[in-house]
Design an enzyme around this catalytic site. Sequence first.
Site, PDB file in Angstrom:
ATOM      1  N   ARG A 269       0.815  -1.077  -0.102  1.00 32.48           N
ATOM      2  CA  ARG A 269      -0.074   0.005   0.307  1.00 32.48           C
ATOM      3  C   ARG A 269       0.896   1.045  -0.026  1.00 32.48           C
ATOM      4  O   ARG A 269       1.727   1.343   0.708  1.00 32.48           O
ATOM      5  CB  ARG A 269      -0.991  -0.033   1.229  1.00 32.48           C
ATOM      6  CG  ARG A 269      -1.939  -1.107   1.417  1.00 32.48           C
ATOM      7  CD  ARG A 269      -2.734  -1.091   2.364  1.00 32.48           C
ATOM      8  NE  ARG A 269      -3.518  -2.511   2.692  1.00 32.48           N
ATOM      9  CZ  ARG A 269      -4.291  -2.696   3.619  1.00 32.48           C
ATOM     10  NH1 ARG A 269      -4.440  -1.967   4.542  1.00 32.48           N
ATOM     11  NH2 ARG A 269      -4.998  -3.826   3.613  1.00 32.48           N
ATOM     12  N   ARG A 284       2.802   1.035   9.930  1.00 31.94           N
ATOM     13  CA  ARG A 284       2.500   1.677   8.771  1.00 31.94           C
ATOM     14  C   ARG A 284       3.587   1.507   7.460  1.00 31.94           C
ATOM     15  O   ARG A 284       4.243   2.375   7.423  1.00 31.94           O
ATOM     16  CB  ARG A 284       1.780   3.063   8.703  1.00 31.94           C
ATOM     17  CG  ARG A 284       1.058   3.576   7.949  1.00 31.94           C
ATOM     18  CD  ARG A 284       0.510   5.001   8.232  1.00 31.94           C
ATOM     19  NE  ARG A 284      -0.281   4.897   9.345  1.00 31.94           N
ATOM     20  CZ  ARG A 284      -1.566   4.609   9.436  1.00 31.94           C
ATOM     21  NH1 ARG A 284      -2.197   4.495   8.379  1.00 31.94           N
ATOM     22  NH2 ARG A 284      -2.415   4.791  10.673  1.00 31.94           N
ATOM     23  N   GLU A 356      -5.254  -0.613  15.700  1.00 30.48           N
ATOM     24  CA  GLU A 356      -6.134  -1.857  15.118  1.00 30.48           C
ATOM     25  C   GLU A 356      -5.241  -2.914  14.598  1.00 30.48           C
ATOM     26  O   GLU A 356      -3.848  -2.454  14.176  1.00 30.48           O
ATOM     27  CB  GLU A 356      -6.481  -0.914  13.880  1.00 30.48           C
ATOM     28  CG  GLU A 356      -7.267  -1.789  12.886  1.00 30.48           C
ATOM     29  CD  GLU A 356      -7.814  -1.394  11.592  1.00 30.48           C
ATOM     30  OE1 GLU A 356      -7.838  -2.275  10.662  1.00 30.48           O
ATOM     31  OE2 GLU A 356      -7.764  -0.074  11.403  1.00 30.48           O
ATOM     32  N   SER A 359      -9.537  -6.083  11.032  1.00 33.04           N
ATOM     33  CA  SER A 359     -10.767  -5.422  10.645  1.00 33.04           C
ATOM     34  C   SER A 359     -11.563  -6.613   9.972  1.00 33.04           C
ATOM     35  O   SER A 359     -11.237  -7.164   9.093  1.00 33.04           O
ATOM     36  CB  SER A 359     -10.327  -4.194   9.710  1.00 33.04           C
ATOM     37  OG  SER A 359     -11.662  -3.606   9.526  1.00 33.04           O
ATOM     38  N   ARG A 396       2.042  -5.779  12.867  1.00 28.73           N
ATOM     39  CA  ARG A 396       1.633  -5.149  13.890  1.00 28.73           C
ATOM     40  C   ARG A 396       1.271  -6.554  15.191  1.00 28.73           C
ATOM     41  O   ARG A 396       1.458  -6.017  16.216  1.00 28.73           O
ATOM     42  CB  ARG A 396       0.126  -4.899  13.595  1.00 28.73           C
ATOM     43  CG  ARG A 396       0.090  -3.650  12.739  1.00 28.73           C
ATOM     44  CD  ARG A 396      -1.191  -2.977  12.632  1.00 28.73           C
ATOM     45  NE  ARG A 396      -0.981  -1.824  11.513  1.00 28.73           N
ATOM     46  CZ  ARG A 396      -1.895  -0.811  11.305  1.00 28.73           C
ATOM     47  NH1 ARG A 396      -2.811  -0.723  12.402  1.00 28.73           N
ATOM     48  NH2 ARG A 396      -1.577   0.221  10.596  1.00 28.73           N
TER      49      ARG A 396
END
Length: 434
Positions: A269, A284, A356, A359, A396
């Site tokens: 990403r 990130r 987070e 999801s 993460r």
Amino acid sequence: MLDQRLLRDDPELIRRQLSRRGLEVDLTGLQQIARQERDLEEQRSSLQAEGNRIGREVGQRIQAGARPDGPEVAELREQGNRIKQQVAGLEEEEKALESRLRHQLLELPNLPSAQTPEGRSEADNVVVKTWGTPRQGPHPDGSPLQEHWQIAERLGLVDTERSVRIAQSRFVTLLGQGARLERALINFMLDRHNDAGYREVLPPILVNTASLTASGQLPKFAEESFRCAEDDLWLTPTAEVPLTSLHRDELIPAEQLPLRYAAYTPCFRREAGSYGRDTRGLIRLHQFNKVEMYWFTRPEDSEAAHEQLTRDAEGVLEALELPYRRIELCGGDLGFSAARTYDLEVWLAGAGAYREISSCSTCADFQARRAAIRFRDGKKTRLVHTLNGSGLAIGRTMAALLEHGQQEDGRVRLPEALMRYYGSQYLAVENQLA
């Protein structure tokens, strides 16, 4: 993609539901296109029926004695040819309208579920549950808990400077124990999901435009993805993309539902718009590893499937002894394709905050309509419902393990569940490159 019938018959419902996302849209133009397309379809169907009638009449007249090359039959055939030309013209108009309508509908997000809480931003999200006791600092000797990037650098698990040389910022190279722990986590998660009944998939990492469109990534999030333009291929941002298209344009036998898949992929990403946020560490990145869970199910089973999918992700966190909380997203914070979403946030002890890590979303028939994925229900065909959830994001998870397991002597204790995958209970300083 939204249902065209709903757009024609009840655009006010769509407008109200999209307003729950904070979107105010004028659907007048789209509604007119949808109605024009339906009118053309009705005209075409009527003409085709008339053409079929004339074809039958030609056969009947010939059987009754009319000459096949006589004027009576010739006039009927001329009428049939005129109708064929009219039908062909209407089909071209229909295709043009359908293309315009589809292009514009692809820009609109999914409608929130009736169960989705009201709200405009993440501040309105609802804490559903918490699990575990968040670790609080400092260490018994009074020294503060460190953040994961500090621990990773001290133990030599990552190299960011050389990664910039190899690629650019927001990439990391895992070394030694770091690479080994990443591999252990991937295998642990895949084995756990396999044992829970998921079928393991190792899909292509490069995906085409049709696959990104089917999952809802395109056209909305083109700037977030890395593209190989000459080949019409993109680096996948999540395994949700290839898993959605695993059954694109297929009719799934009803007795096979639900289909449950678990896939490991590297994910890519651009993180456009996130500059200045999480510039250090594993939170990130432009490239990261993730294990994804994906369901295809009957519409009447999707609510229960959503709960089970979320529990499967929670089970990974619980097995790893990581405190977390489940958050239900409000309408204004939903992802583009989601109708209802639970976020799982893991506790980062060094940072002293929840972040987070998964999801879990039900997309209802939104993706299935874009991808034309159906199942046969008696004599009817119906769109399946699709669901997806991270099970989990590997980087993460590593960050949470480092912060939660840090010891006063500088080592990091790993949970029992990882022992047979990693082979040791502790991470410690090891020999490093100069």
